[in-house]
Design an enzyme around this catalytic site. Sequence first.
Site, PDB file in Angstrom:
ATOM      1  CD  GLU A  28      -3.288  -0.639  -0.489  1.00 42.70           C
ATOM      2  OE1 GLU A  28      -3.078  -1.000  -1.129  1.00 42.70           O
ATOM      3  OE2 GLU A  28      -3.475  -1.891   0.554  1.00 42.70           O
ATOM      4  CB  THR A  30       4.367   0.443  -2.724  1.00 44.09           C
ATOM      5  OG1 THR A  30       2.877  -0.436  -2.814  1.00 44.09           O
ATOM      6  CG2 THR A  30       4.831  -0.728  -1.154  1.00 44.09           C
ATOM      7  CD  GLU A 150      -8.002   8.124 -10.523  1.00 39.07           C
ATOM      8  OE1 GLU A 150      -8.001   7.437 -11.353  1.00 39.07           O
ATOM      9  OE2 GLU A 150      -7.970   8.852  -9.445  1.00 39.07           O
ATOM     10  CG  ASP A 162      -6.330   2.307  -7.704  1.00 36.32           C
ATOM     11  OD1 ASP A 162      -5.337   1.662  -6.996  1.00 36.32           O
ATOM     12  OD2 ASP A 162      -6.412   2.987  -7.325  1.00 36.32           O
TER      13      ASP A 162
END
Length: 373
Positions: A28, A30, A150, A162
């Site tokens: 997480e 990272t 994004e 993601d």
Amino acid sequence: MNSAVERLPDGPYDAVWASPGRVNLIGEHTDYNDGFVLPFALPHSTVVGARRLDRPEWTVTSEQTGETVTFGPQDKVDGWASYVAGVVWVLREAGHDVPGAALTVASDVPFGAGLSSSAALECAVMAVLLDLAGIDLPMALRPRLAQRAENEYVGAPTGVMDQSASTLCREGHALFLDCRSLATEQVPFDLAAQGLAVLVVDSRAPHAHVSGEYAARRRSCEEAAKILDVPALRDIDPAGLPAALERLDDEVMRKRVRHVVTEDQRVLDTVEALRAGDARAIGPLMTASHASMRDDYEITVPQVDTVVTAALAAGAHGARMTGGGFGGCVLALVDADRCGEVEAAVRGAFAEAGFTPPDAFVVTPAEGTRKVG
Ligand code: GLA
């Protein structure tokens, strides 16, 4: 809830694509440090049906709210449709001739739960538009483009995890991704064969200050890398960590660095354990990851900490928050026949603490972006 494919209103459509939400098994915060992550795709997905229009205009309709947003090539769109407009923008920026289209979106990815509903939308829109345009852009090249949409159009400084998960994951596998080289390995993650299951608990904690805190964490990491004279925190390994920490004056920055460096190593250790076919061994790594997010990265909230504590007390092999933090979901690795007990224990702890009751469901790794019509 019906699946997203069932919820999509009847066409006609020229093409229909689906992209899943994700959970991250470990790794997480990272990704934007050029490090390692290990997500897998959820069975929940976002489905986009598209009909070609003969003018440079896009309309997008949400099955859920009935709202339609219309935009042209130069328009700046806000809100949920910005993820759609951002993809149109980035494809055009990359030199692709994107045909105008009427898009209809249906989704069963829970919103605001840290399960990447926005990446699922971006990736499905990208896939359907490329299909309409007849452009065979390799899947491996798509996550960076969606991330750019994004970052630069929507304005959220997220990493590449993601969109990579939503695009590239394979059923029955976790995706080991090197966020610097973008090298991938599909790591078999068949828990049922070992009598195990992953229980996802949505803490339903209200998300507050998420984007500001996320940006602050990222900034802190980038400043630390500069002070330490490395391209990214990925370049510090556990052996070099004590010396690196000594060179940082700021205690908060030291904690952030310690999380990222130790978390990268936990991803590598998790992959080793899975390659060796020992899924139980990843439990302690998950729990250590949670402690690091709680104590060093300071991105957990009482609700997610309560899920983890209650799940472990009820016999989970490991548990950790997944996603950006400040709420969202916890993954618990549990014996398949004890999911009910663990869920009941978490519900009990929430009732005692006076928290909004959580949601819980068991997940198995599903397929990434795919054509469904
Ligand atoms: C969010 C971001 C990802 C990643 C995670 C934390 O999900 O979109 O890029 O940074 O948080 O691991």
